[in-house]
Every structure is written in C-alpha cells, then in structure tokens.
Design a protein around this motif. Structure first.
Motif, PDB file in Angstrom:
ATOM      1  N   SER A  74      -1.782  -2.091  -7.136  1.00 52.77           N
ATOM      2  CA  SER A  74      -1.767  -3.411  -7.035  1.00 52.77           C
ATOM      3  C   SER A  74       0.120  -3.431  -7.487  1.00 52.77           C
ATOM      4  CB  SER A  74      -2.204  -4.818  -7.773  1.00 52.77           C
ATOM      5  OG  SER A  74      -1.881  -5.147  -9.253  1.00 52.77           O
ATOM      6  N   LEU A 111       0.855  -1.080  -0.528  1.00 48.82           N
ATOM      7  CA  LEU A 111       0.447   0.029  -0.140  1.00 48.82           C
ATOM      8  C   LEU A 111       0.639   0.750  -0.416  1.00 48.82           C
ATOM      9  CD1 LEU A 111      -2.524   1.349   0.754  1.00 48.82           C
ATOM     10  CD2 LEU A 111      -2.149   1.303   3.247  1.00 48.82           C
ATOM     11  N   SER A 118       2.695   4.636  -2.466  1.00 51.88           N
ATOM     12  CA  SER A 118       2.974   5.715  -3.499  1.00 51.88           C
ATOM     13  C   SER A 118       3.983   6.096  -4.173  1.00 51.88           C
ATOM     14  CB  SER A 118       1.633   6.737  -3.423  1.00 51.88           C
ATOM     15  OG  SER A 118       2.235   8.170  -2.612  1.00 51.88           O
ATOM     16  N   GLU A 172      -0.267   6.911  -7.726  1.00 48.31           N
ATOM     17  CA  GLU A 172      -1.364   5.080  -6.418  1.00 48.31           C
ATOM     18  C   GLU A 172      -0.134   4.393  -7.073  1.00 48.31           C
ATOM     19  OE1 GLU A 172      -2.415   4.741  -2.746  1.00 48.31           O
ATOM     20  OE2 GLU A 172      -1.570   6.846  -4.212  1.00 48.31           O
TER      21      GLU A 172
END
Length: 138
Positions: A80, A53, A55, A77
């Motif tokens: 996956s 998770l 960016s 971002e």
C-alpha cells in the motif's frame, strides 16, 4: 499516553480536487523523487496519491528514532502507498509518502519512505490527484 496536540498545529484547509495523472515510472528511479517529478511535469502544486502498483529494488522506511529500516530485495513489493505532495514557498515540491512493503519471504514492514533510498525495480504505476487549496481569508 496520548499527547495533546497544540491548537497551533491543527490546520484545516478547504479546496477542491483537480486533474488526475496516471503514470508509469522507470526502473531505478527513486519512488519519492519520481512522484515529485511527475507533479512538476503535470503542473501540480499539491497532490494526493490515489493508487499505486509496483515493486522496489530495496526499500528504506523511516523509523521513530530517525533511522532507516532497510528492507532487502530484489523486488520488495509495495502493498500500500499513501501520501501527498506539497509545494514549498520557493516553488519546490516535497512528497511525504508512507506505506507497507513485503520482502521476498513475505515479511511486512511499514513507515514513511525515505527520499533518495527507494529505487523502483521494474516499473511502477501511480495515480495522483491534484489538490487545489481554496483562497485563504486575510
């Protein structure tokens, strides 16, 4: 046209899963190199990415012709992330990470992350699971 994979390139490996490491990586650290450093710090010789998770400042994804598709941020971002880390014969580690990213306009791009070209934006969390290959028969 689908290319036949030569039998000599097919590798089947047995083993078991080991420890799990969850870590936060700092701003401006490279995604690929940071995952390799995390494995070194935890003593993982081989690992799989189980979750992520965060960016990137900008993203650089490899293309089929060996070039880099540059995705401009800030704050690209990561939608996956998948991949693995493998140890080389000399003990060094090599992460192969692929994923999907979205730019600030919502456009999506996918491919392998190019090492040294994917700086983390603010923070990045990643979960790695150690892979313990079984003994090979001689």
């Amino acid at each position: 046209m689908v290319e036949d994979i030569p039998v000599s390139r097919i590798v089947v490996e047995s083993g078991s899963m080991g420890r799990v490491a969850y870590a936060r990586m700092a701003p401006n650290e490279d995604l690929v190199q940071g995952v390799e450093k995390l494995c070194l710090a935890e003593g993982f010789k081989n690992a799989f990415v189980r979750g992520a998770l965060g960016s990137l400042v900008d993203a650089c994804l490899g293309t089929l012709d060996g070039q880099c598709q540059h995705v401009v941020g800030p704050a690209v971002e990561i939608v996956s992330l998948a991949g693995e880390v493998r140890s080389n014969d000399d003990g060094s580690l090599c992460a192969s990470l692929s994923g999907v990213v979205a730019d600030t306009q919502g456009n999506v791009y996918g491919g392998p992350f190019v090492a040294g070209s994917n700086p983390i934006c603010m923070t990045f969390e990643v979960t790695l699971e150690e892979w313990l290959p079984g003994q090979t028969a001689n």
